[in-house]
Design an enzyme around this catalytic site. Structure first.
Site: not given
Ligand code: NAD
Length: 409
Positions: A102, A216-219, A214
């Site tokens: 990481k 972001g990308n994943a949510g 959340g």
């Molecule tokens: P991202 O930066 O695209 O999104 C993060 C989201 O979380 C944003 O919408 C932000 O507004 C929101 N957020 C932050 N604090 C918050 C809170 N207190 N309450 C509600 N929402 C909040 O990140 P991502 O890539 O979507 O990753 C999110 C999680 O998923 C992380 O833990 C990451 O490690 C995990 N993850 C992501 C992937 C991927 O492919 N993107 C893969 C495996 C795991």
């Protein structure tokens, strides 16, 4: 409790089931390498800022190190180590030939201009280039990094090495050799696991109400996919607040609004950020940051299922309480492994020069996730334990076997 301690707690809990010797357990709890650097970036106002950066590599007995890079104000060595260790476990859970890694930069990327963010991405690669590479350590996007950041990192790496090396990084834009399906892989993989679990339980996703934390990308992809399979998304939050609707939100419209206006609080009336945790729903999907489900935050959580798309969203104490309440938690190392699975497909395509169609990716991802779920669920049933403990035990036994074969332990 610090994030890395959560990881060691999970390892300790699973060590006996995994049949680990004391020496093997200790070896699995130690990173191979902790790389640190101070990155200097010229800011638009003419000044220079310095940011702490990390790359942490965790056990390459099963293959090169693999894991994302996050830009976040709270990214520190402890957090990045825990995430690297989880990558090691995750790759072994889904049977892909990588170790864990990481990266992180302690920075608030929202305060940087596009040019400054590019400069930071390039500085990161210059600092760690000697330890990265398609056969060494392969980065990818994580929180607040994206395909465009990967493109700048690839470009910088190829400038340094003087050759084309698309397999040195995944999550790239399609035009630079990124894989089809990578953008939705984490959510697609999580839904494949959820559907396999529901088949066992005789539940259908269309009968469910869901709260997603959340966007972001994943949510956002997870919320879209859940709405697509007919689930009612009754709460959806980002860092500005929680959108709620007991009859089901129009997920596509809310996400489009967020794309235009940046935050849910500018899209509609929002409840506080924490409200998502007490939404009346069957399924809770944490997809934001770590440690959102803690003893002090799960009092109002009424869901039967938790699908951990975020990494480390549940503390070990909360995990015990949820298990006692009969909540089925699909652990992060299984639930969110779709991202790294498609990264693996992207890496293969980068190394072979072959291009896979969307259908081939989707089929292989679904097979990978369903078969990982089956193995974990069978192990959990056989040993009367949780899906998390089963996933850790299976993964650790696979890594220990690779270490033994190499004569490392
Ligand atoms: P991202 O930066 O695209 O999104 C993060 C989201 O979380 C944003 O919408 C932000 O507004 C929101 N957020 C932050 N604090 C918050 C809170 N207190 N309450 C509600 N929402 C909040 O990140 P991502 O890539 O979507 O990753 C999110 C999680 O998923 C992380 O833990 C990451 O490690 C995990 N993850 C992501 C992937 C991927 O492919 N993107 C893969 C495996 C795991």
């Amino acid at each position: 409790m610090a994030a890395f301690e959560h990881f060691t707690e999970h390892v300790n809990a699973a060590a006996k089931l995994a049949g680990l010797s004391e020496k093997e357990r200790k070896a699995l709890e130690k990173p191979d390498r902790v790389l640190r650097a101070d990155l200097e970036v010229a800011l638009d106002d003419g000044s220079t800022a310095t940011f702490s950066a990390y790359r942490i590599q965790f056990n390459n007995a099963r293959g090169p190190y693999k894991g994302g890079i996050r830009f976040h104000p709270e990214a520190d060595e402890d957090e990045v180590s825990a995430l690297a260790a989880m990558m090691m476990v995750k790759c072994a859970v889904v049977g892909i030939p990588f170790g864990g890694a990481k990266g992180g930069v302690t920075v608030d990327p929202k305060k940087l201009s596009t040019r400054e963010r590019e400069a930071l991405a390039r500085a990161y690669v210059r600092a760690f280039a000697g330890d990265l590479g398609p056969d060494q350590d392969i980065p990818a996007p994580d929180v607040y990094t994206n395909p465009s950041v990967m493109a700048h990192m690839l470009d910088e790496y190829e400038k340094i090495t003087g050759k084309s090396q698309p397999a040195m990084i995944t999550g790239k834009p399609i035009a630079l050799g990124g894989s089809l399906g990578r953008d939705t892989a984490t959510a697609d993989g999580a839904i494949a696991v959820l559907e396999a679990l529901f088949e066992d339980e005789g539940v259908h996703a269309s009968e469910l109400t869901v709260a997603v934390q959340g966007a972001g990308n994943a949510g956002s992809q997870a919320a879209r996919r859940l709405a697509h399979v007919g689930a009612k998304v009754v709460a959806l939050s980002d860092s500005s607040g929680t959108l709620e609707d007991a009859v089901g939100l129009d997920v596509a419209a809310m996400l489009e609004g967020k794309e235009q206006k940046k935050e849910f609080s500018a899209v509609g009336k929002v409840a506080p950020v924490e409200a998502v945790l007490s939404a009346k729903a069957d399924l809770f999907v944490p997809a934001a940051l770590e440690e959102q489900l803690r003893e002090d935050t799960i009092g109002g959580l009424s869901t039967r299922y938790v699908l951990e798309i975020a990494n480390g969203p549940t503390t070990p104490e909360a995990d015990v309480l949820l298990a006692k309440r009969g909540v089925t938690v699909v652990p992060d190392v299984l639930a969110n492994a779709g991202g790294v699975a498609v990264s693996y497909f992207e890496w293969i395509q980068g190394r072979t020069g072959d291009r896979w169609g969307k259908e081939a990716i989707e089929t292989r991802l679904t097979e990978t996730m369903r078969s990982a779920y089956r193995e974990v669920a069978n192990f959990a049933k056989e040993h009367d334990t949780t899906l998390r403990e089963a996933a850790y035990a299976l993964a650790l036994s696979r890594i220990a076997e690779a270490m033994r074969e190499r004569g490392r332990v």
